[in-house]
Write a protein that holds these residues in place. Structure first.
Motif, short mmCIF file in Angstrom:
data_model
loop_
_atom_site.label_atom_id
_atom_site.label_comp_id
_atom_site.label_asym_id
_atom_site.label_seq_id
_atom_site.Cartn_x
_atom_site.Cartn_y
_atom_site.Cartn_z
N ALA A 154 1.39 -1.40 0.04
CA ALA A 154 0.49 -0.11 -0.72
C ALA A 154 0.93 1.54 0.30
CB ALA A 154 -0.94 -0.08 1.44
N GLY A 155 1.82 1.47 -0.50
CA GLY A 155 2.57 2.13 -0.09
C GLY A 155 3.29 2.83 0.85
N PHE A 156 3.02 1.81 2.04
CA PHE A 156 4.42 2.95 3.50
C PHE A 156 5.50 1.69 2.96
CE2 PHE A 156 0.06 2.68 4.65
CZ PHE A 156 -0.11 3.24 5.44
N THR A 157 6.83 2.94 3.73
CA THR A 157 8.21 2.14 3.88
C THR A 157 8.45 2.56 5.86
OG1 THR A 157 8.83 4.71 3.96
CG2 THR A 157 8.89 3.57 1.61
N THR A 158 9.31 1.36 6.09
CA THR A 158 9.94 1.58 7.67
C THR A 158 10.57 2.54 7.05
OG1 THR A 158 9.93 -1.34 6.86
CG2 THR A 158 10.91 -0.20 8.90
N VAL A 159 10.21 3.41 8.22
CA VAL A 159 10.99 5.07 8.79
C VAL A 159 12.02 4.72 10.16
CG1 VAL A 159 9.66 6.70 7.61
CG2 VAL A 159 8.82 5.66 10.39
N ALA A 160 11.55 3.73 10.99
CA ALA A 160 12.35 3.13 11.64
C ALA A 160 12.12 1.23 13.00
CB ALA A 160 12.36 4.27 13.10
N THR A 161 13.07 2.10 13.68
CA THR A 161 12.19 0.49 14.39
C THR A 161 12.34 1.12 16.27
OG1 THR A 161 13.78 -1.34 12.40
CG2 THR A 161 13.18 -2.15 15.69
N VAL A 162 11.46 0.36 16.49
CA VAL A 162 10.85 1.09 17.57
C VAL A 162 10.33 0.08 18.93
CG1 VAL A 162 10.79 3.71 16.76
CG2 VAL A 162 8.35 1.97 17.27
N VAL A 163 10.91 0.49 20.30
CA VAL A 163 9.91 -0.77 21.24
C VAL A 163 8.70 -0.42 21.48
CG1 VAL A 163 10.90 -1.68 23.49
CG2 VAL A 163 12.72 -0.56 21.80
N SER A 164 8.08 -1.14 22.04
CA SER A 164 6.52 -0.51 21.88
C SER A 164 6.94 -0.78 23.87
CB SER A 164 5.86 -2.42 21.71
OG SER A 164 4.74 -2.22 22.49
N LYS A 165 5.71 0.63 23.94
CA LYS A 165 5.44 1.18 25.28
C LYS A 165 5.14 -0.06 26.56
CE LYS A 165 6.39 5.56 24.77
NZ LYS A 165 5.86 7.00 24.65
N LYS A 166 4.00 -0.99 25.80
CA LYS A 166 2.72 -1.71 26.23
C LYS A 166 4.16 -3.25 26.35
CE LYS A 166 -1.63 -0.08 25.41
NZ LYS A 166 -2.69 -0.29 25.17
N SER A 167 4.45 -3.48 25.40
CA SER A 167 4.73 -5.05 25.26
C SER A 167 6.54 -5.34 25.56
CB SER A 167 4.59 -5.98 24.11
OG SER A 167 5.33 -5.28 23.07
N GLY A 168 7.43 -3.81 25.15
CA GLY A 168 8.59 -4.47 24.82
C GLY A 168 9.15 -5.44 23.76
N LYS A 169 8.54 -5.26 23.22
CA LYS A 169 8.74 -6.34 21.91
C LYS A 169 8.73 -5.14 20.65
CE LYS A 169 6.16 -10.31 23.02
NZ LYS A 169 5.57 -11.25 22.00
N LEU A 170 10.08 -5.31 19.33
CA LEU A 170 10.15 -4.05 18.50
C LEU A 170 9.16 -4.34 17.56
CD1 LEU A 170 13.71 -5.43 17.31
CD2 LEU A 170 13.13 -3.46 18.82
N ARG A 171 9.24 -3.25 17.07
CA ARG A 171 7.94 -3.10 15.97
C ARG A 171 8.59 -2.17 15.24
NH1 ARG A 171 5.59 -6.53 18.11
NH2 ARG A 171 3.62 -5.88 19.48
N LEU A 172 7.98 -2.01 13.50
CA LEU A 172 8.73 -1.34 12.55
C LEU A 172 7.31 -0.26 12.81
CD1 LEU A 172 8.56 -3.87 9.65
CD2 LEU A 172 10.58 -2.68 11.29
N LEU A 173 8.21 0.96 12.83
CA LEU A 173 7.62 2.56 11.98
C LEU A 173 7.54 2.44 10.62
CD1 LEU A 173 6.14 4.72 13.12
CD2 LEU A 173 8.38 5.79 13.79
#
Length: 178
Positions: A154-173
């Motif tokens: 759908a045209g989204f690109t990854t701009v950062a990898t962040v840590v979720s405040k809730k789960s502590g797991k990595l998320r793609l921004l």
């Protein structure tokens, strides 16, 4: 003994199932969007609590209802045959300065791969445009390959990898221009 008054709130029930036999293969033209009523919010809570990642976190329908009640102004409910089949939440501000934030996008699992996800995403994009935003951002679990692929297509690109405040797991921004 002190008595505490309890607000009865909204009753949370199972999600009604649309008549699957009468649904078209391409659901996009059949989808109608609206702001959630209290009854819709109960159905959305049931959908959320039975979907990932909330299901694996052990989130109950009551937990989902509490979270969604706080997000109610940002929720757009997708219905087919007057039944809730998905939803999207879009907020004016999020983790990317100046970008709208798509917090949740959920579609009933049995209705996936029929154009419904794209219709819900398109609604989210339009809501962000209506907010006069030029960019929209979201967070996604990198292990959720179908979702990552859906957003990239759908045209989204990854701009950062962040840590979720809730789960502590990595998320793609991820983000994309509108």
């Amino acid at each position: 003994m002190t008595m505490k008054r309890v607000d009865p709130g909204v009753e949370v029930a199972a999600i009604p199932v649309p008549d699957m036999a009468n649904l078209p293969n391409d659901l996009a033209p059949a989808v109608k969007f609206s702001v959630p009523t209290d009854e819709d919010l109960a159905s959305v809570a049931a959908l959320r609590s039975s979907s990932e990642p909330w299901k694996s976190r052990g989130e109950t329908m009551e937990d989902s209802l509490k979270s969604l009640t706080a997000l109610k102004p940002f929720i757009h409910v997708a219905k087919v045959q007057n039944q809730v089949v998905g939803y999207v939440t879009v907020e004016r501000d999020g983790p990317v300065p100046g970008a709208a934030y798509m917090r949740n996008i959920v579609v009933r699992p049995e209705l996936r791969r029929r154009g419904l996800g794209q219709a819900v995403l398109n609604q989210g994009l339009q809501v962000a445009r209506d907010m006069f935003r030029k960019t929209i951002a979201l967070r996604v679990d990198p292990a959720n390959a179908p979702a990552v692929s859906f957003y990239r297509n759908a045209g989204f690109t990854t701009v950062a990898t962040v840590v979720s405040k809730k789960s502590g797991k990595l998320r793609l921004l991820m983000s994309r221009e509108l």
